[in-house]
Design an enzyme around this catalytic site. Structure first.
Site, PDB file in Angstrom:
ATOM      1  N   LYS A 106      51.943 -17.684 -16.170  1.00 57.86           N
ATOM      2  CA  LYS A 106      52.425 -16.465 -15.403  1.00 57.86           C
ATOM      3  C   LYS A 106      52.897 -15.464 -15.840  1.00 57.86           C
ATOM      4  CE  LYS A 106      51.605 -15.597 -10.946  1.00 57.86           C
ATOM      5  NZ  LYS A 106      50.995 -15.783 -10.365  1.00 57.86           N
TER       6      LYS A 106
HETATM    7  P1  NAD Z   1      49.850  -6.532  -3.235  1.00 54.76           P
HETATM    8  O1  NAD Z   1      50.833  -6.122  -4.217  1.00 54.76           O
HETATM    9  O2  NAD Z   1      47.804  -6.499  -3.339  1.00 54.76           O
HETATM   10  O3  NAD Z   1      49.788  -6.935  -2.315  1.00 54.76           O
HETATM   11  C1  NAD Z   1      51.899  -7.494  -1.673  1.00 54.76           C
HETATM   12  C2  NAD Z   1      51.589  -6.462   0.055  1.00 54.76           C
HETATM   13  O4  NAD Z   1      52.993  -6.374   0.424  1.00 54.76           O
HETATM   14  C3  NAD Z   1      51.414  -5.235  -0.674  1.00 54.76           C
HETATM   15  O5  NAD Z   1      51.484  -4.830   0.197  1.00 54.76           O
HETATM   16  C4  NAD Z   1      53.025  -4.320  -0.566  1.00 54.76           C
HETATM   17  O6  NAD Z   1      53.306  -3.169  -0.027  1.00 54.76           O
HETATM   18  C5  NAD Z   1      53.791  -5.179   0.630  1.00 54.76           C
HETATM   19  N1  NAD Z   1      55.300  -6.080   0.478  1.00 54.76           N
HETATM   20  C6  NAD Z   1      55.916  -6.248  -1.131  1.00 54.76           C
HETATM   21  N2  NAD Z   1      56.943  -6.778  -0.341  1.00 54.76           N
HETATM   22  C7  NAD Z   1      56.667  -6.983   0.621  1.00 54.76           C
HETATM   23  C8  NAD Z   1      57.830  -7.220   1.472  1.00 54.76           C
HETATM   24  N3  NAD Z   1      59.110  -7.621   1.371  1.00 54.76           N
HETATM   25  N4  NAD Z   1      57.878  -7.290   2.729  1.00 54.76           N
HETATM   26  C9  NAD Z   1      56.548  -6.467   3.886  1.00 54.76           C
HETATM   27  N5  NAD Z   1      55.681  -6.145   2.910  1.00 54.76           N
HETATM   28  C10 NAD Z   1      56.405  -6.518   1.529  1.00 54.76           C
HETATM   29  O7  NAD Z   1      50.181  -8.503  -3.999  1.00 54.76           O
HETATM   30  P2  NAD Z   1      48.810  -9.572  -3.671  1.00 54.76           P
HETATM   31  O8  NAD Z   1      48.039  -9.568  -4.685  1.00 54.76           O
HETATM   32  O9  NAD Z   1      47.895  -9.210  -2.540  1.00 54.76           O
HETATM   33  O10 NAD Z   1      50.081 -10.852  -3.892  1.00 54.76           O
HETATM   34  C11 NAD Z   1      50.518 -11.174  -3.070  1.00 54.76           C
HETATM   35  C12 NAD Z   1      50.945 -12.999  -3.402  1.00 54.76           C
HETATM   36  O11 NAD Z   1      49.931 -13.327  -3.051  1.00 54.76           O
HETATM   37  C13 NAD Z   1      51.962 -12.679  -4.175  1.00 54.76           C
HETATM   38  O12 NAD Z   1      53.222 -13.703  -3.931  1.00 54.76           O
HETATM   39  C14 NAD Z   1      51.046 -13.441  -5.113  1.00 54.76           C
HETATM   40  O13 NAD Z   1      51.808 -14.361  -6.112  1.00 54.76           O
HETATM   41  C15 NAD Z   1      50.188 -14.408  -4.403  1.00 54.76           C
HETATM   42  N6  NAD Z   1      47.878 -14.518  -5.168  1.00 54.76           N
HETATM   43  C16 NAD Z   1      47.988 -13.223  -5.370  1.00 54.76           C
HETATM   44  C17 NAD Z   1      47.223 -13.593  -5.903  1.00 54.76           C
HETATM   45  C18 NAD Z   1      45.366 -12.664  -6.294  1.00 54.76           C
HETATM   46  O14 NAD Z   1      44.401 -12.963  -7.080  1.00 54.76           O
HETATM   47  N7  NAD Z   1      46.005 -12.097  -5.922  1.00 54.76           N
HETATM   48  C19 NAD Z   1      46.496 -15.096  -6.528  1.00 54.76           C
HETATM   49  C20 NAD Z   1      47.403 -16.083  -5.779  1.00 54.76           C
HETATM   50  C21 NAD Z   1      48.410 -15.592  -5.158  1.00 54.76           C
END
Ligand code: NAD
Length: 475
Positions: A106
């Site tokens: 990561k």
């Molecule tokens: P992203 O940046 O696209 O979206 C995150 C969202 O959460 C944003 O809309 C942001 O405004 C909101 N946010 C951030 N802090 C917040 C809070 N304290 N309260 C409420 N909303 C909040 O990110 P993503 O890619 O959707 O990732 C989200 C989670 O999923 C992370 O934990 C990431 O590790 C996990 N994840 C993502 C992927 C992927 O393919 N993108 C894969 C596996 C896991």
């Protein structure tokens, strides 16, 4: 935001140890699997806005029992060594659980991407890629990043291009990152993959009455009340698919600026449009706004779907969480302390390691596509269609010859005679992965009296597979 709690990495370690104690691992192997192999910290400067700006980045490699190692790159001011190491460990277990042949890694950059314009972000990303490449921390055969919070297709395209310039003779250069746009060697269905995987995981859970019974749930996903935290890549896709294709009700969405609620179900596309134009959920006409988003996590619902950041459900608020099922779309949203409290209260948790594995699963398909230099389905599609046509024509001929005069419906013929394209194959591979993996976890959950939760079961399946690899390597 959160009450004092163990660090994210401590939480992951505790969950690992909890599962490992039910396994009979040879001496020392438990420690070997658990520890993070290495973490590289880099500080680099980029001349921007008339002065040199210094950035701090990390790339952690948790386990190289399989290579390349794989894991996203996060852009956030909260990025730190503890966080990347926890996320790298989760990647190791996640890949083993869904049988993706990678080790875990990561990365992250301490940066608020909203404070820099596109041109500046590109320069920063290209420089970060250079720093990673110098240490083989980005490479098609050794270390393959992907998007995570704060990064997406755009950043992956910059990284792929920067890598290609540094390694012009590497025919596999495109496979150095996944989550790229289609035009830069990406794959259909990658952007939606993690949210799609969350949908497939919930559908699979609802196919198992014994699992549903443990959560006190009955019926189907239709009409189930879901609270979503974070309407970014993962949260948006999960919410839009569950509401429009499974008729679930997204009753609340929690974002950075607060929560928006509509008991009849929010229109997710309209809400997403509002967030994109205003920067938050405040002022959305289709629901009621509350400033205290964290309090909304405690509202009554059937399913809680945290899809934002880690450690949002902790020892302090866990006793007040009022849902039957939590699906961890984000990585690490429930701390180890909260996990114990919720388990004691009978709340079932579908763990992150499984719930959000759709992203890495489709990343694996993209990596295979890049190495094979051909899109999925290109060789077979028309051949499949021709064979389906042969059967349909023959059935119609037999029916006419024997005087039965059956007619095959147009809908059936069209569906049957359409060969699978890349998106169909990606979704099929993802669905299969989520269904098969749930079965493996459920077997352990239901058959081992020591195991009272899906998280412990998922760790046990993953640890067993990693231990087998080490054993086959002679360790
Ligand atoms: P992203 O940046 O696209 O979206 C995150 C969202 O959460 C944003 O809309 C942001 O405004 C909101 N946010 C951030 N802090 C917040 C809070 N304290 N309260 C409420 N909303 C909040 O990110 P993503 O890619 O959707 O990732 C989200 C989670 O999923 C992370 O934990 C990431 O590790 C996990 N994840 C993502 C992927 C992927 O393919 N993108 C894969 C596996 C896991």
């Amino acid at each position: 935001m959160a009450a004092p709690h163990a660090s994210f990495r401590d939480s992951v370690d505790r969950m690992f140890t909890q599962a490992a104690r039910f396994m009979d691992l040879p001496g020392g192997l438990e420690e070997k699997i658990r520890v993070c192999n290495s973490t590289y910290t880099v500080r680099f400067g980029v001349r921007l806005r008339g002065q040199i700006q210094t950035f701090t980045g990390y790339r952690s490699v948790h386990s190289e029992h399989m290579e390349p190692v794989k894991g996203g790159i996060r852009y956030s001011l909260d990025v730190n060594q503890d966080e990347v190491e926890a996320l790298a460990a989760l990647m190791t277990y996640k890949c083993a659980l869904v049988e993706v042949p990678f080790g875990g890694s990561k990365g992250g950059l301490c940066i608020d991407p909203r404070q820099w314009d596109e041109d500046e972000l590109e320069r920063i990303t290209r420089r970060f890629t250079y720093e990673l490449s110098r240490r083989s921390l980005i490479s098609p055969s050794q270390n393959v990043p992907a998007p995570d919070m704060g990064t997406g297709e755009r950043e992956m395209a910059w990284m792929a291009d920067a890598y290609k310039r540094l390694h012009p003779d590497d025919i596999n250069a495109k496979a150095c990152v996944t989550g790229k746009p289609l035009a830069a060697g990406g794959i259909q269905g990658r952007v939606e993959a993690t949210g799609r995987g969350v949908q497939y995981a919930l559908r699979e859970f609802f196919r198992h009455p014994d699992a549903m019974q443990r959560a006190g749930l009955t019926g189907t996903l239709a009409g189930k009340r879901i609270i979503v935290q974070g309407l970014g890549n993962v949260g948006y896709h999960a919410a839009v698919f569950l509401s429009t294709q499974d008729d679930a009700l997204i009753t609340t969405v929690i974002e950075r600026d607060g929560a928006i609620t509509n008991p009849a179900g929010l229109n997710i596309d309209a809400l997403r449009g509002h967030i994109q134009s205003t920067g938050g959920v405040r002022g959305f006409a289709g629901g009621e706004f509350r400033e205290n988003g964290m309090a909304a996590l405690e509202d009554e619902c059937d399913i809680l779907l945290p899809a934002a950041v880690e450690s949002v459900i902790h020892a302090e608020n866990a006793p007040r969480i009022r849902c039957k099922l939590i699906i961890e779309a984000a990585n690490g949203p429930v701390t180890a302390d909260a996990d114990q409290i919720l388990r004691d209260r009978g709340v079932v948790i579908i763990p992150d390691m499984y719930a959000n594995a759709g992203g890495v699963t489709v990343s694996y398909f993209e990596w295979v596509k890049n190495l094979s230099q051909i899109s999925l389905g290109r060789l077979e599609r028309r051949h499949e269609e021709a064979r389906a046509r042969l059967i349909v024509d023959e059935l119609e001929r037999l029916s006419a010859d024997t005087g039965l005069n059956w007619t095959l419906s147009k809908g059936f013929k069209d569906a049957y005679m359409t060969g699978a394209n890349e998106l169909d194959l990606v979704r099929s591979g993802l669905d299969d992965t989520m269904r098969v993996t749930f079965g493996k976890m459920k077997d352990v959950w239901m058959s081992n009296p020591n195991v009272t939760d899906l998280r412990t079961a998922s760790y046990m399946v993953a640890i067993r597979r990693i231990a087998n690899v080490y054993r086959s390597l002679g360790l």
